[in-house]
Design an enzyme around this catalytic site. Structure first.
Site, PDB file in Angstrom:
ATOM      1  N   GLU A  57      11.098   6.740 -17.880  1.00 12.91           N
ATOM      2  CA  GLU A  57       9.726   7.486 -18.176  1.00 12.91           C
ATOM      3  C   GLU A  57       9.277   7.023 -19.354  1.00 12.91           C
ATOM      4  O   GLU A  57       7.956   6.769 -19.870  1.00 12.91           O
ATOM      5  CB  GLU A  57       9.506   8.898 -17.897  1.00 12.91           C
ATOM      6  CG  GLU A  57      10.040   9.335 -16.724  1.00 12.91           C
ATOM      7  CD  GLU A  57      10.246  10.998 -16.313  1.00 12.91           C
ATOM      8  OE1 GLU A  57      10.279  11.533 -15.372  1.00 12.91           O
ATOM      9  OE2 GLU A  57      10.428  11.598 -17.434  1.00 12.91           O
ATOM     10  N   SER A  98      16.863  19.460 -17.842  1.00 10.57           N
ATOM     11  CA  SER A  98      16.025  20.359 -18.258  1.00 10.57           C
ATOM     12  C   SER A  98      16.532  21.517 -18.966  1.00 10.57           C
ATOM     13  O   SER A  98      17.619  21.706 -18.863  1.00 10.57           O
ATOM     14  CB  SER A  98      15.610  21.016 -16.924  1.00 10.57           C
ATOM     15  OG  SER A  98      14.824  21.936 -17.105  1.00 10.57           O
ATOM     16  N   HIS A 132       0.653  -1.246   0.016  1.00  9.73           N
ATOM     17  CA  HIS A 132       0.102  -0.109  -0.010  1.00  9.73           C
ATOM     18  C   HIS A 132       0.787   1.215  -0.063  1.00  9.73           C
ATOM     19  O   HIS A 132       0.505   2.197   0.688  1.00  9.73           O
ATOM     20  CB  HIS A 132      -0.826   0.097   1.331  1.00  9.73           C
ATOM     21  CG  HIS A 132      -1.714  -1.310   1.369  1.00  9.73           C
ATOM     22  ND1 HIS A 132      -2.863  -1.645   0.543  1.00  9.73           N
ATOM     23  CD2 HIS A 132      -1.512  -2.261   2.353  1.00  9.73           C
ATOM     24  CE1 HIS A 132      -3.465  -2.767   0.795  1.00  9.73           C
ATOM     25  NE2 HIS A 132      -2.462  -3.306   1.901  1.00  9.73           N
ATOM     26  N   LYS A 174      18.466  19.895 -12.732  1.00 12.63           N
ATOM     27  CA  LYS A 174      17.620  18.785 -12.878  1.00 12.63           C
ATOM     28  C   LYS A 174      18.520  17.636 -13.339  1.00 12.63           C
ATOM     29  O   LYS A 174      19.423  17.921 -14.486  1.00 12.63           O
ATOM     30  CB  LYS A 174      16.394  19.116 -13.848  1.00 12.63           C
ATOM     31  CG  LYS A 174      15.374  20.074 -13.374  1.00 12.63           C
ATOM     32  CD  LYS A 174      14.628  19.249 -12.129  1.00 12.63           C
ATOM     33  CE  LYS A 174      13.884  18.244 -12.451  1.00 12.63           C
ATOM     34  NZ  LYS A 174      12.767  18.605 -13.400  1.00 12.63           N
TER      35      LYS A 174
END
Length: 507
Positions: free
Chosen positions: A294, A281, A160, A287
């Protein structure tokens, strides 16, 4: 025969309009099955000769033309272009143009584009399944190596998305290994059904000519036949099965990608992707983004969509051949390409991933995920029932959190107090009980088969390495069998072209 209309269009008075031809043509998708179409055609011609349907000279001239095209294709000089509906028409037209219709027109004897394309798809797909199987095993090897390096690197396991129990990074990687080994098994099982020859099914109902279907299947390295001619031509279930197998592979890659994405955040800080597999980025200079992972997540949806395209395409067409079936190629090729590339990217990520062991150790040592181990220690050493131990530890955790304490602050006194208040009885807790609150001590006390105990993970690793070796042997055997069959076919073709062929026909 009107070359402008095309070799198949005697039934109609005109050739197709340009936009109609563009609409119906599959030349672009057929780029992937040129070699397969050449092999299949050569096997068919040899069989026709052996059955007395072609003369030796006719066979030699047809095979010579096909081999010239193969040479051009391998050298990058053959382009599928022109006013042709598909690769089959393109290649046959070339043969007829080179050797004349009296001889070249016999190339398609006893065959339809329907069984021809079914053959090409199976030949190409079996090769792709082997490549995907090899990529899976390469990823498995990378995961096993990282698992061995991290047998005792603690990791908080979640249920969970909450802290559940303490495991290890090695145990986690081993869990991924088992998923991908099952994926290999699914591809292997699918391969058995793909590796059956549909050639000889004709348009849908076979041929009146004395074709030897088993001979062409043997020449092309197939294990057997798709026997029923209607099934051979009209069914594409093996393509859907393969796409479903690839969808599961992508599912497993996507879940693993999500784990690594979360673990690479500052909030977790468990891992760091190498620079080679990260992006930056355009605006935020600090970044370092896990874009490769992804994209694996994103491409998983594309593979799922391709699977659904195949299912939708097949669900409503009547049994037989329908031109709708031409559309199976684009989604199938997408499945193969995205899955193959995603496996390669994940392998690179795993091999270059930095595991932050100090961060993992510190977070594990402060986690209440050790509570289960404490409860089981009370069962083993104090003699409480598990439900009593569960209630006692639950009360102790509640009290500690209310007082701003961590798991490292638990004491014998606090546990005995929790026993009095929650169980209503006195429980004597020894100092040795608290030893289970050390993550590595806790892990070493795990006894169950398959647990993250370092000793148990070592045992599983030995078995998985052995399984990997066996699977590689099986994969290599089936690859070699294909390669031997096609190499022998090429030798036979060259022998007939040179006049040295030993086969005899029925004339």
């Amino acid at each position: 025969m009107d070359a402008e209309k095309g070799i198949y269009r005697a039934r109609v008075s005109k050739g197709p309009e340009e936009r109609v031809l563009k609409f119906v043509s599959s030349l672009r998708e057929d780029e992937r099955i040129v070699e397969e179409d050449l092999y299949g055609t050569e096997a068919h011609e040899i069989m026709l000769y052996e059955q007395g349907i072609l003369s030796r000279e006719e066979l030699r001239r047809i095979l010579s033309s096909l081999e010239r095209m193969r040479k051009e294709y391998r050298e990058g000089r053959l382009r599928l272009e022109g006013k042709f509906e598909d690769v089959h028409e393109f290649l046959e037209s070339r043969v007829i143009a080179e050797v004349g219709v009296e001889v070249g027109g016999k190339l398609h004897t006893g065959r339809s584009r329907n069984d021809q394309v079914a053959l090409d798809l199976r030949m190409r797909l079996r090769r792709d399944l082997n490549d995907l199987s090899s990529s899976l095993l390469e990823l498995v090897e990378a995961l096993l190596e990282r698992a061995e390096e991290n047998l005792e690197t603690p990791l908080i396991l979640l249920t969970h998305t909450q802290h559940a129990q303490i495991g290890t990074v090695g145990h986690y990687f081993l869990a991924q290994v088992d998923l991908f080994l099952r994926d290999f098994d699914r591809l292997e099982d699918c391969y058995r059904r793909v590796n059956l020859c549909p050639l000889g099914g004709g348009a849908v109902g076979g041929s009146s000519l004395p074709l030897n279907r088993r001979r062409t299947a043997s020449l092309l390295g197939f294990e057997g036949l798709v026997e029923n001619s209607l099934d051979a031509v009209s069914s594409r279930d093996v393509l859907v099965e393969a796409a479903a197998c690839m969808s599961l592979i992508m599912c497993h890659l996507s879940r693993m990608a999500e784990d690594l994405i979360l673990w690479s955040t500052p909030e977790f800080g468990y891992v760091e992707l190498s620079d080679e597999y990260s992006s930056t980025s355009s605006a935020m200079p600090q970044k370092k983004n896990p874009c490769t992972l992804e994209l694996i997540r994103g491409k998983t949806g594309e593979v799922y969509g391709a699977l659904f395209s195949l299912l939708t395409l097949l669900k409503g067409i009547p049994t037989g051949y329908n031109r709708d079936l031409q559309q199976v190629k684009p989604p199938l090729w997408r499945c193969v390409d995205e899955t193959r590339e995603s496996l390669a990217i994940m392998k690179g990520v795993v091999e270059t991933l930095k595991i932050r062991r100090e961060r993992l150790s510190s977070s594990s040592s402060l986690s209440w995920a050790l509570a289960w181990d404490l409860a089981e220690a009370l069962v083993r050493k104090v003699g409480l029932s598990f439900r009593e131990a569960h209630a006692l530890v639950g009360r102790a955790v509640r009290e500690a959190l209310a007082s701003g304490l961590t798991v490292r602050d638990l004491s014998v006194e606090l546990l005995e107090k929790a026993a009095r208040e929650e169980l209503g009885k006195k429980v004597k807790v020894g100092e040795e009980i608290l030893g289970c609150l050390d993550p590595l001590s806790s892990l070493r006390q795990r006894r169950t088969l398959g647990s993250p105990s370092p000793g148990e993970v070592r045992r599983m690793l030995r078995r998985r390495w052995a399984e990997l070796r066996k699977k590689r042997i099986r994969l290599e055997r089936r690859r070699k069998k294909e390669e031997r069959a096609l190499a022998e076919l090429e030798r036979t073709v060259k022998a007939y072209i040179s006049g040295q062929g030993k086969g005899e026909n029925a004339r």
